[in-house]
Design an enzyme around this catalytic site. Sequence first.
Site, PDB file in Angstrom:
ATOM      1  N   ARG A 112      29.497  35.001  38.030  1.00 28.01           N
ATOM      2  CA  ARG A 112      29.040  36.791  36.707  1.00 28.01           C
ATOM      3  C   ARG A 112      29.466  36.505  35.460  1.00 28.01           C
ATOM      4  O   ARG A 112      31.176  35.753  35.295  1.00 28.01           O
ATOM      5  CB  ARG A 112      29.365  37.767  37.008  1.00 28.01           C
ATOM      6  CG  ARG A 112      30.547  37.771  37.774  1.00 28.01           C
ATOM      7  CD  ARG A 112      31.136  38.860  36.692  1.00 28.01           C
ATOM      8  NE  ARG A 112      32.645  39.780  36.815  1.00 28.01           N
ATOM      9  CZ  ARG A 112      33.960  39.784  37.132  1.00 28.01           C
ATOM     10  NH1 ARG A 112      33.767  39.471  35.509  1.00 28.01           N
ATOM     11  NH2 ARG A 112      34.275  40.290  37.376  1.00 28.01           N
ATOM     12  N   GLU A 211      30.015  48.768  35.711  1.00 25.81           N
ATOM     13  CA  GLU A 211      31.562  48.437  35.193  1.00 25.81           C
ATOM     14  C   GLU A 211      31.677  48.497  33.554  1.00 25.81           C
ATOM     15  O   GLU A 211      32.207  48.157  32.372  1.00 25.81           O
ATOM     16  CB  GLU A 211      32.676  47.451  35.880  1.00 25.81           C
ATOM     17  CG  GLU A 211      34.125  47.665  35.093  1.00 25.81           C
ATOM     18  CD  GLU A 211      35.286  46.829  35.465  1.00 25.81           C
ATOM     19  OE1 GLU A 211      35.244  46.556  36.623  1.00 25.81           O
ATOM     20  OE2 GLU A 211      36.621  46.580  35.504  1.00 25.81           O
ATOM     21  N   ARG A 215      26.243  43.296  33.819  1.00 26.17           N
ATOM     22  CA  ARG A 215      26.822  41.320  34.942  1.00 26.17           C
ATOM     23  C   ARG A 215      25.654  41.791  34.916  1.00 26.17           C
ATOM     24  O   ARG A 215      24.952  41.180  35.701  1.00 26.17           O
ATOM     25  CB  ARG A 215      27.308  42.128  36.301  1.00 26.17           C
ATOM     26  CG  ARG A 215      28.860  43.793  36.125  1.00 26.17           C
ATOM     27  CD  ARG A 215      29.898  42.140  35.757  1.00 26.17           C
ATOM     28  NE  ARG A 215      31.314  43.444  35.177  1.00 26.17           N
ATOM     29  CZ  ARG A 215      32.516  43.350  35.745  1.00 26.17           C
ATOM     30  NH1 ARG A 215      31.880  43.088  37.155  1.00 26.17           N
ATOM     31  NH2 ARG A 215      33.698  43.735  35.440  1.00 26.17           N
ATOM     32  N   CYS A 257      37.022  46.680  31.082  1.00 26.42           N
ATOM     33  CA  CYS A 257      38.539  46.036  31.650  1.00 26.42           C
ATOM     34  C   CYS A 257      39.280  44.746  30.828  1.00 26.42           C
ATOM     35  O   CYS A 257      38.649  43.406  30.665  1.00 26.42           O
ATOM     36  CB  CYS A 257      38.723  45.643  33.209  1.00 26.42           C
ATOM     37  SG  CYS A 257      40.404  45.339  33.936  1.00 26.42           S
ATOM     38  N   THR A 259      40.891  42.638  31.843  1.00 25.13           N
ATOM     39  CA  THR A 259      40.811  41.452  32.909  1.00 25.13           C
ATOM     40  C   THR A 259      39.716  40.136  32.820  1.00 25.13           C
ATOM     41  O   THR A 259      39.889  39.535  33.295  1.00 25.13           O
ATOM     42  CB  THR A 259      41.301  41.389  34.835  1.00 25.13           C
ATOM     43  OG1 THR A 259      39.968  42.598  34.653  1.00 25.13           O
ATOM     44  CG2 THR A 259      42.520  41.760  34.653  1.00 25.13           C
ATOM     45  N   ARG A 266      33.446  35.554  35.950  1.00 21.76           N
ATOM     46  CA  ARG A 266      34.343  35.616  37.342  1.00 21.76           C
ATOM     47  C   ARG A 266      33.272  34.306  38.638  1.00 21.76           C
ATOM     48  O   ARG A 266      31.711  35.329  38.516  1.00 21.76           O
ATOM     49  CB  ARG A 266      34.178  36.581  38.357  1.00 21.76           C
ATOM     50  CG  ARG A 266      34.984  36.313  39.039  1.00 21.76           C
ATOM     51  CD  ARG A 266      35.952  37.672  40.551  1.00 21.76           C
ATOM     52  NE  ARG A 266      35.194  38.561  41.191  1.00 21.76           N
ATOM     53  CZ  ARG A 266      34.700  38.150  42.231  1.00 21.76           C
ATOM     54  NH1 ARG A 266      35.514  36.984  42.888  1.00 21.76           N
ATOM     55  NH2 ARG A 266      33.389  38.693  43.004  1.00 21.76           N
ATOM     56  N   ARG A 295      40.031  37.553  47.100  1.00 23.24           N
ATOM     57  CA  ARG A 295      39.336  38.693  47.146  1.00 23.24           C
ATOM     58  C   ARG A 295      38.502  38.676  48.849  1.00 23.24           C
ATOM     59  O   ARG A 295      38.432  37.791  49.578  1.00 23.24           O
ATOM     60  CB  ARG A 295      38.333  39.478  46.606  1.00 23.24           C
ATOM     61  CG  ARG A 295      38.876  39.131  44.787  1.00 23.24           C
ATOM     62  CD  ARG A 295      37.714  40.016  44.298  1.00 23.24           C
ATOM     63  NE  ARG A 295      37.940  39.825  42.790  1.00 23.24           N
ATOM     64  CZ  ARG A 295      37.611  40.997  41.771  1.00 23.24           C
ATOM     65  NH1 ARG A 295      36.164  41.068  41.725  1.00 23.24           N
ATOM     66  NH2 ARG A 295      37.713  40.767  40.205  1.00 23.24           N
ATOM     67  N   GLU A 300      35.859  43.766  45.442  1.00 22.89           N
ATOM     68  CA  GLU A 300      37.238  43.886  44.731  1.00 22.89           C
ATOM     69  C   GLU A 300      37.916  45.002  45.973  1.00 22.89           C
ATOM     70  O   GLU A 300      36.809  45.597  46.494  1.00 22.89           O
ATOM     71  CB  GLU A 300      36.832  44.321  43.239  1.00 22.89           C
ATOM     72  CG  GLU A 300      38.430  44.380  42.739  1.00 22.89           C
ATOM     73  CD  GLU A 300      38.362  44.094  41.266  1.00 22.89           C
ATOM     74  OE1 GLU A 300      37.811  45.236  41.025  1.00 22.89           O
ATOM     75  OE2 GLU A 300      39.560  44.377  40.307  1.00 22.89           O
TER      76      GLU A 300
HETATM   77  P1  ADP Z   1      32.267  40.709  40.298  1.00 18.27           P
HETATM   78  O1  ADP Z   1      32.224  40.050  40.756  1.00 18.27           O
HETATM   79  O2  ADP Z   1      31.360  41.360  39.811  1.00 18.27           O
HETATM   80  O3  ADP Z   1      33.996  41.164  39.151  1.00 18.27           O
HETATM   81  P2  ADP Z   1      33.213  42.131  42.650  1.00 18.27           P
HETATM   82  O4  ADP Z   1      34.605  41.504  42.911  1.00 18.27           O
HETATM   83  O5  ADP Z   1      33.013  43.660  43.396  1.00 18.27           O
HETATM   84  O6  ADP Z   1      32.525  42.597  41.252  1.00 18.27           O
HETATM   85  O7  ADP Z   1      31.755  41.882  43.650  1.00 18.27           O
HETATM   86  C1  ADP Z   1      30.868  42.453  43.652  1.00 18.27           C
HETATM   87  C2  ADP Z   1      29.884  41.972  44.995  1.00 18.27           C
HETATM   88  O8  ADP Z   1      29.661  40.370  44.701  1.00 18.27           O
HETATM   89  C3  ADP Z   1      30.698  41.380  45.837  1.00 18.27           C
HETATM   90  O9  ADP Z   1      29.039  42.711  46.542  1.00 18.27           O
HETATM   91  C4  ADP Z   1      30.301  40.671  46.679  1.00 18.27           C
HETATM   92  O10 ADP Z   1      30.367  40.830  47.700  1.00 18.27           O
HETATM   93  C5  ADP Z   1      29.266  39.650  46.041  1.00 18.27           C
HETATM   94  N1  ADP Z   1      30.291  38.671  45.565  1.00 18.27           N
HETATM   95  C6  ADP Z   1      31.102  38.191  45.358  1.00 18.27           C
HETATM   96  N2  ADP Z   1      31.645  36.573  45.371  1.00 18.27           N
HETATM   97  C7  ADP Z   1      30.150  36.022  46.258  1.00 18.27           C
HETATM   98  C8  ADP Z   1      29.415  35.231  46.281  1.00 18.27           C
HETATM   99  N3  ADP Z   1      30.625  33.754  46.150  1.00 18.27           N
HETATM  100  N4  ADP Z   1      29.075  35.224  47.910  1.00 18.27           N
HETATM  101  C9  ADP Z   1      28.015  36.256  48.004  1.00 18.27           C
HETATM  102  N5  ADP Z   1      28.525  36.896  47.346  1.00 18.27           N
HETATM  103  C10 ADP Z   1      29.950  37.464  46.346  1.00 18.27           C
HETATM  104  N1  DAR Z   2      41.081  47.861  39.604  1.00 18.84           N
HETATM  105  C1  DAR Z   2      41.625  48.363  38.078  1.00 18.84           C
HETATM  106  C2  DAR Z   2      41.395  46.840  37.504  1.00 18.84           C
HETATM  107  C3  DAR Z   2      41.218  45.366  37.776  1.00 18.84           C
HETATM  108  C4  DAR Z   2      40.391  44.623  37.684  1.00 18.84           C
HETATM  109  N2  DAR Z   2      39.357  44.767  38.150  1.00 18.84           N
HETATM  110  C5  DAR Z   2      38.284  44.409  37.408  1.00 18.84           C
HETATM  111  N3  DAR Z   2      37.889  45.228  36.255  1.00 18.84           N
HETATM  112  N4  DAR Z   2      37.231  45.289  38.107  1.00 18.84           N
HETATM  113  C6  DAR Z   2      43.194  48.426  38.399  1.00 18.84           C
HETATM  114  O1  DAR Z   2      43.697  48.039  37.323  1.00 18.84           O
HETATM  115  O2  DAR Z   2      44.144  47.281  39.638  1.00 18.84           O
END
Ligand code: ADP
Ligand code: DAR
Length: 342
Positions: A112, A211, A215, A257, A259, A266, A295, A300
Site C-alpha cells: 500500500r 489515517e 490508502r 504520520c 513514518t 508498506r 506486526r 498495527e
Molecule cells: P497499514 O498497512 O495501512 O499501515 P495495518 O497494519 O493496520 O495498516 O494493516 C491494514 C490491514 O491490512 C489489516 O487488516 C491487516 O490485517 C491487513 N494486511 C496487512 N498486510 C497484509 C498482508 N500481507 N496480507 C493480508 N492482509 C494484510
Molecule cells: N501509533 C502511532 C503511529 C506509529 C506509526 N503507525 C502509523 N502511522 N499508523 C505511534 O506513534 O505509535
Amino acid sequence: MKYPKFTDGCHSLLCKFLTKEVFEELKDRKTSNGFTLSKAINSGVVNEDSGIGVYAGDEESYTLFAPLFDPIIKEYHGFGTDDMHVSNFDPKDLDISNPDPEGKFILSTRIRVGRNLADFPLGTIISKTQRDKVESLVSDTLKSLKGELKGSYYPLKGMSKDVKEILIKDHFLFKEGDRFLEAAGLNRDWPDGRGIYHNDDKTFLVWINEEDELRIISMQQGGDIKEVFTRLSKAVTLIEQKASFMKTKHLGYITSCPTNLGTAMRASVHIKLPILSRKMDIFEEIIKENHLQIRGIHGEHSQDESGIFDISNKRRLGINEVQCAYDLFNGVKKLIEKESSL
Ligand code: ADP
Ligand code: DAR
C-alpha cells in the site's frame, strides 16, 4: 499550553525530542490551516505507549515544526535535512521471482501507499466539509477505472455492521476506534466521509479518509510480490493522472504520520514462521538487519497468531518504491531460509 508531563515509561520519539527548549520555541506557532504544536503532539501525550507520538496537519507543519519533526524523521528513517527523496515505481526495475513458489510459508502479500490531496489539509485538521469533498473527488476518480481495477465504492456510513466486520476480518477494511488516530483528530465525524473502493476480486482497494486521505492497496494470496507491486504501480499512475497529491522534493509524498513520508509504501507479507517464532532473538536479528518490522496479522498494534506474522519494510523515505519492495523480498528470503534450516 504547558510543557507535557511525560513519565519515565514514555519511550516515544516525541518524549525523546520534545525538549523544554524545543517546546518553548514551537508552542505558540500555528500553520495557515490553524494546526498547532498541541495538536501535533496530542496523540503521543495521551498515549504514552506511542512509538512516534506526532502527526502533521499539512505540508507546512513539516517546516514550521521542523525542530521537532526533523530529529524524529532522522531517527526513524535515517534521513537528514539536506537529503532529497527520490521515486522509482517502475516494475521493470524489480527483478525478482516469488520467494515462496510452493506456497509453504507466505499466506498473502499486500503493498500500500498513502496519499493526500494537494489542495486540502491533512486528516488531523481537515474540516467535515473538506473531508466530504475529498470523499466525492476521490470516489469519482476511482469510478473511471477500467479492466482489472474496475470496482465500486462503499461508503462506511450506512454500511451494515456485519459487512464491515467481514471486510475487517478478511483484512480488507481499516479497523475503527484506533486510540492513536483518535487522539490525533483523525477519527472526527466518524464514519462520515470514510469508505472503501475495491474491485470484484478485492485485489485492488482504496481506503478513503482513514489515517491518510487515500490508502491505495494491492493485495492477493501467496507470495508474488512482483505481481502485487505491478498492479499497484499501474493503479497509482492512473490515479495520479487525475489527482494531484501533496508532495515535496525533500520529503516525497506528505503523510499525516512522519513514518509514512517519502514513498508512503508498506509492502508486507503474512507469513507462517512457527519454528523461527520460537527463536525470537534470531528472528528479530534478521528483521533488524533487513530494515523490516513485525506486526500482528490484524493490523498495527495487533498480536501475532499461531506463528503467523505481518512482516513489512520499515524504511519508506530516502529510498524509492522499488527498493522498498526489495527490502521486503530480501528479508523474506532470509526468513524462509532460516525457517527451513531450523
Ligand atoms: P497499514 O498497512 O495501512 O499501515 P495495518 O497494519 O493496520 O495498516 O494493516 C491494514 C490491514 O491490512 C489489516 O487488516 C491487516 O490485517 C491487513 N494486511 C496487512 N498486510 C497484509 C498482508 N500481507 N496480507 C493480508 N492482509 C494484510
Ligand atoms: N501509533 C502511532 C503511529 C506509529 C506509526 N503507525 C502509523 N502511522 N499508523 C505511534 O506513534 O505509535
